[in-house]
Write a protein that holds these residues in place. Structure first.
Motif, PDB file in Angstrom:
ATOM      1  N   GLN A  17       0.858  -1.183   0.000  1.00  0.00           N
ATOM      2  CA  GLN A  17       0.000   0.000   0.000  1.00  0.00           C
ATOM      3  C   GLN A  17       0.897   1.237   0.000  1.00  0.00           C
ATOM      4  O   GLN A  17       1.891   1.281   0.715  1.00  0.00           O
ATOM      5  N   SER A  36       0.770   5.751  -0.180  1.00  0.00           N
ATOM      6  CA  SER A  36      -0.066   6.953  -0.069  1.00  0.00           C
ATOM      7  C   SER A  36       0.822   8.175   0.103  1.00  0.00           C
ATOM      8  O   SER A  36       1.989   8.068   0.507  1.00  0.00           O
ATOM      9  N   ALA A  56       0.747  -1.382  -5.858  1.00  0.00           N
ATOM     10  CA  ALA A  56       0.056  -0.180  -5.408  1.00  0.00           C
ATOM     11  C   ALA A  56       0.610   0.989  -6.210  1.00  0.00           C
ATOM     12  O   ALA A  56       1.822   1.068  -6.453  1.00  0.00           O
ATOM     13  N   ASP A  98     -12.108   1.637  -4.705  1.00  0.00           N
ATOM     14  CA  ASP A  98     -11.185   2.349  -3.808  1.00  0.00           C
ATOM     15  C   ASP A  98     -11.888   3.425  -2.986  1.00  0.00           C
ATOM     16  O   ASP A  98     -11.360   3.871  -1.967  1.00  0.00           O
TER      17      ASP A  98
END
Length: 609
Positions: A162, A164, A254, A472
């Motif tokens: 993941q 971000s 990701a 998502d």
């Protein structure tokens, strides 16, 4: 002297059940690759056991064969085996004319390959680890041949990445403001997994790559805008991907898209949570959210956020404006200033700020957004309309093919439900199998008929497939995508050697009497060498004597409808059993409806065995 008869019997027993030649290892099972991952990601979800061409050429026909999958403790997880039933091969008349009554040994073909979907006999996916495949077969000369043990690896747990970032741009101009991009990385994996982080330019060319073992993956990655050679990149948009790999073919990635690298001082930006959205009213990706980013030192006096297109001149379709502090986000439903949904196409958006401590209006770098209002396309197909997982070599495996367009999924679940009926004829549903996965469902799902509890579906089961998915944004949908019915299963009778059994819920004869009888007669025509007994069974609740009487009458009535006679004749018989022989012992309505059934028990006569 008293031991002699026992000794003779023992020798005869051994000769019959254990062939005369007990070889060591005679042939090999072929596997390529030796890793597989039954997690429905569309990559190496099944494993295929193959026999070498020379083995198949030398032993085209055998008396029996079996392939077992075992764990390292020797426990059998799943078994493939030959179908030895005496099915009609050359027509019903041929049997009565004596063509099928010779004393030749019944033979079966060795399978060229066997595909396993990773589901154990319990209905569950076994734990990750090393497993062993073993095969044996008995030749026409009563010799048993054993395969070399074949080791392979099951790995259903995919390494999960993941990524971000709270800011989707950087301006590496040495002013200490947004000089580097800060990417947070969260992973879940095993020591042997491998990870790759890569930055790509607008032409999807990799410009910087990192390779890590699981313990080496940094929780925060800082990018300074430079490539592998240390050269600062030109202004433009970039993408970052964190990919994971393991030996079983599990791969996940990701992605952070539309990262903007600026070479001039601007220090404001805005990005959306979607690159494409569809304001078509289906409540799935109907709205898009924009997130502005500005330095803490910048104090807005007036601000404006616009969505526009530029052809010969700029056309502003939507505008948000205000004074003072910026809102944390902007939500757009795809409607113009006039309140009408905009047409499909590519749109641009930018943020403009007039600050108290700046003389000029600051403008963010324009970004792109696609509007595509196509409806979701969801279609499921199957390879058999009358799936019969009874190990007779015909329609034993169901293949489900999901076809999806115009949307993306973060996670999904396929629910298989069976319809059944209460005493009042009201239809009810029970979930018997679930498949779950992340990302996009695989193009093919292989099912062997086992439910999540390890119980195989029955004859003429009315089945419905439902598809649940989430994107998502956390939005979810639930659709009924397929209805079908299993065929009539002819399975080995429990606790009855050399016998076969058909079990059909009684309500099928009540709801669809003519159709069910015709289907049953067509199947029975395949077994002319067997003696047949029709058995009627009841559910367990109720008074024993009444249940016994009711099943006897029902057996007689159905026997007459099937064979036109009210009394047993030739090789045909019937009997009512009441509630003494249930399939299930729990009191749930679903299982009690299964107990209320008609069984057809097929038994070979001694001369036919």
């Amino acid at each position: 002297m008293k031991l002699l008869p026992i000794l003779v019997c023992t020798c005869l027993f051994s000769h019959f059940f254990f062939p005369t030649r007990l070889s060591a290892y005679d042939f090999r099972i072929l596997l390529d690759p030796v890793y597989f991952s039954p997690n429905y990601d569309g990559r190496q979800d099944t494993i295929t056991f193959r026999l070498a061409p020379e083995t198949l050429k030398q032993y085209q026909k055998v008396v029996n064969w079996q392939l077992t999958v075992q764990d390292e403790r020797g426990h059998t997880i799943f078994r493939f085996q030959a179908d030895l039933r005496h099915k009609k091969q050359q027509g019903f008349l041929g049997y009565f004319m004596g063509q099928n009554k010779d004393k030749q040994i019944k033979t079966v073909a060795l399978p060229a390959n066997l595909e396993w979907n990773g589901i154990a006999s319990s209905g569950k996916i076994p734990s990750d680890g090393r497993y062993i495949a073993k095969m044996q077969f008995t030749s026409l000369n009563n010799e048993r041949f054993l395969s070399f043990p074949k080791y392979f690896y099951l790995d259903s747990q995919s390494p999960t990445p993941q990524v971000s970032s709270t800011r989707m741009f950087l301006t590496p101009n040495q002013d200490t403001i947004f000089d580097k991009l800060r990417i947070k990385q969260d992973i879940r994996g095993e020591k042997s997994d491998r990870w790759q982080g890569s930055f790509f330019d607008a032409q999807n060319k990799p410009i910087r790559t990192y390779l890590w073992k699981t313990k080496e993956v940094p929780k925060v990655l800082l990018w300074d805008g430079k490539d592998d050679r240390g050269i600062l990149q030109d202004q433009g948009f970039f993408t970052y991907k964190l990919s994971s790999y393991d030996f079983a073919g599990n791969r996940e990635e990701a992605v952070l898209k539309n990262i903007f690298l600026g070479r001039v001082t601007g220090n404001i930006g805005i990005h959306s949570n979607l690159d494409k959205f569809s304001p078509n009213g289906d409540r799935f990706e109907d709205k898009v959210t924009f997130f502005p980013t500005i330095p803490k030192t910048l104090v807005p006096q007036e601000w404006k956020f616009v969505i526009y297109q530029t052809e010969e001149e700029e056309i502003i379709w939507k505008k948000f404006s205000g004074t003072g502090a910026l809102p944390p986000s902007f939500l757009w439903d795809g409607k113009s200033e006039k309140g009408e949904v905009v047409e499909d196409g590519i749109y641009s958006y930018r943020l403009e700020i007039k600050a108290l401590n700046r003389s000029k209006t600051i403008i963010s770098t324009p970004r792109k957004l696609t509007v595509a209002s196509n409806k979701l396309y969801i279609r499921f197909t199957i390879n058999h309309d009358s799936f019969t997982p009874d190990n007779d070599g015909e329609k034993d495996f169901l293949e489900i093919y999901p076809k999806l367009k115009n949307f993306s999924t973060k996670s999904w679940t396929i629910h298989l439900l069976e319809k059944y009926y209460n005493k009042d004829g009201v239809a009810l549903l029970k979930t018997i199998r679930k498949w779950r996965g992340k990302g996009t469902p695989p193009q093919r799902i292989l099912w062997n008929g086992l439910g999540d509890d390890g119980v195989r579906i029955g004859s003429l089961a009315e089945l419905e497939v439902y598809f649940y998915f989430k994107n998502d944004l956390g939005e979810s949908k639930y659709y009924k995508v397929k209805s079908f019915q299993s065929g009539i299963l002819v399975r080995k009778a429990p606790r009855k050697a050399d016998s076969l059994q058909i079990s059909i819920p009684e309500y099928k004869f009540r709801n669809q009497p003519s159709q069910t009888i015709q289907q049953l007669l067509a199947v029975l025509d395949q077994y002319p060498q067997y003696k047949l007994r029709l058995e009627s069974h009841s559910r367990q609740p109720g008074e024993n004597q009444q249940n016994q009487f009711r099943t006897e009458e029902r057996a007689r009535e159905l026997f007459a409808k099937l064979f036109g006679k009210k009394e047993p004749f030739a090789r045909f018989d019937f009997r009512g059993f009441g509630e003494v022989s249930p399939l299930f012992f729990d009191t749930s309505l679903y299982h009690q409806e299964k107990n209320e059934r008609i069984d057809i028990v097929l038994t070979l006569s001694k001369e036919e065995k």
